[in-house]
Design an enzyme around this catalytic site. Structure first.
Site, PDB file in Angstrom:
ATOM      1  N   VAL A 176      -2.403  18.632 -30.398  1.00 14.05           N
ATOM      2  CA  VAL A 176      -2.979  18.691 -31.737  1.00 14.05           C
ATOM      3  C   VAL A 176      -4.482  18.968 -31.675  1.00 14.05           C
ATOM      4  O   VAL A 176      -5.023  19.713 -32.506  1.00 14.05           O
ATOM      5  CB  VAL A 176      -2.702  17.390 -32.516  1.00 14.05           C
ATOM      6  CG1 VAL A 176      -3.403  17.403 -33.873  1.00 14.05           C
ATOM      7  CG2 VAL A 176      -1.204  17.189 -32.709  1.00 14.05           C
ATOM      8  N   CYS A 177      -5.145  18.405 -30.695  1.00 12.68           N
ATOM      9  CA  CYS A 177      -6.609  18.516 -30.607  1.00 12.68           C
ATOM     10  C   CYS A 177      -7.113  19.958 -30.608  1.00 12.68           C
ATOM     11  O   CYS A 177      -8.047  20.286 -31.353  1.00 12.68           O
ATOM     12  CB  CYS A 177      -7.119  17.763 -29.380  1.00 12.68           C
ATOM     13  SG  CYS A 177      -6.836  15.978 -29.453  1.00 12.68           S
ATOM     14  N   PRO A 178      -6.528  20.867 -29.809  1.00 14.21           N
ATOM     15  CA  PRO A 178      -7.063  22.237 -29.840  1.00 14.21           C
ATOM     16  C   PRO A 178      -6.853  22.932 -31.177  1.00 14.21           C
ATOM     17  O   PRO A 178      -7.648  23.800 -31.546  1.00 14.21           O
ATOM     18  CB  PRO A 178      -6.308  22.943 -28.712  1.00 14.21           C
ATOM     19  CG  PRO A 178      -5.118  22.104 -28.427  1.00 14.21           C
ATOM     20  CD  PRO A 178      -5.529  20.702 -28.747  1.00 14.21           C
TER      21      PRO A 178
END
Length: 209
Positions: free
Chosen positions: A50-52
């Site tokens: 999810v972070c990228p």
């Protein structure tokens, strides 16, 4: 739980990666006070899923942030070396190559702690051993800091829940409109829409129009 809203943003000095390639020491939040708004966001981990999507979503709106005089800063509890390595990997291979805004290393976890986004609980037991429940990493915190260094908006999501970058821009527009006009912004307000006077008479005028 105490909140940081309307309070001075905790300053920090830490190592960071700038322009996707330069590791620098002593990167500080205070350098932007008086000159720029800051959108400071925390994410859990490098080399995740999810972070990228969030990191790229902020990068894709860079022109919108720059036109509003907003500095984007990302923070996680990974090392600056981990940030740098991730920044060298293309998007199609799971990296974040092409991201230009600063990514700060909170390896000591003090920044995340001071902003109230550090996950897990930890205690020192009777054997003087530090014990933690879960990983001690940052939740998805977002903080809008005005040019005086005051936090005007904050949002903290649990790990599975990605943020809406357009909503962050909407909040910047609302803050800047309020600062310029003195009028307040109702629910779902967008730039160019009708605002409200910060008075009882203004409230009546708004709902009667």
């Amino acid at each position: 739980m105490n909140t940081l809203i309307a309070k001075k943003a905790p300053n920090f000095t830490a190592n960071a990666v700038l322009n996707g390639k330069d590791i620098v020491p002593n990167f500080t939040l205070a350098q932007f006070k008086g000159s720029k708004y800051v959108l400071l966001f925390f994410y859990p981990k490098d080399f995740t899923f999810v972070c990228p999507t969030e990191i790229y979503a902020f990068q894709e709106k860079m022109n919108d942030f720059e036109s509003r005089n907003v500095q984007i800063i990302a923070v996680s509890t990974d090392t600056e070396q981990s940030h740098w390595a991730w920044l060298q990997i293309p998007k199609e291979k799971g990296g974040i190559y092409g991201v230009t805004y600063p990514i700060v290393s909170d390896i000591n976890k003090t920044i995340s702690h001071n902003y109230g986004v550090l996950s897990a609980n930890w205690i020192c037991n009777n054997n003087e051993e530090l014990k933690a429940t879960g990983e001690i990493i940052a939740y998805r915190g977002l903080f809008l800091i005005d040019k005086n260094g005051i936090i005007r908006h904050l949002l903290i999501n649990d790990f599975p829940l990605g943020r809406n970058v357009d909503e962050a821009i909407r909040m910047i527009d609302a803050l800047q409109y309020y600062e310029k006009s003195g009028e307040v912004c109702p629910a779902n307000w967008k730039k160019g829409e009708k605002s409200m006077e910060a008075s009882h008479s203004g409230l009546l005028d708004y709902f009667s129009s």
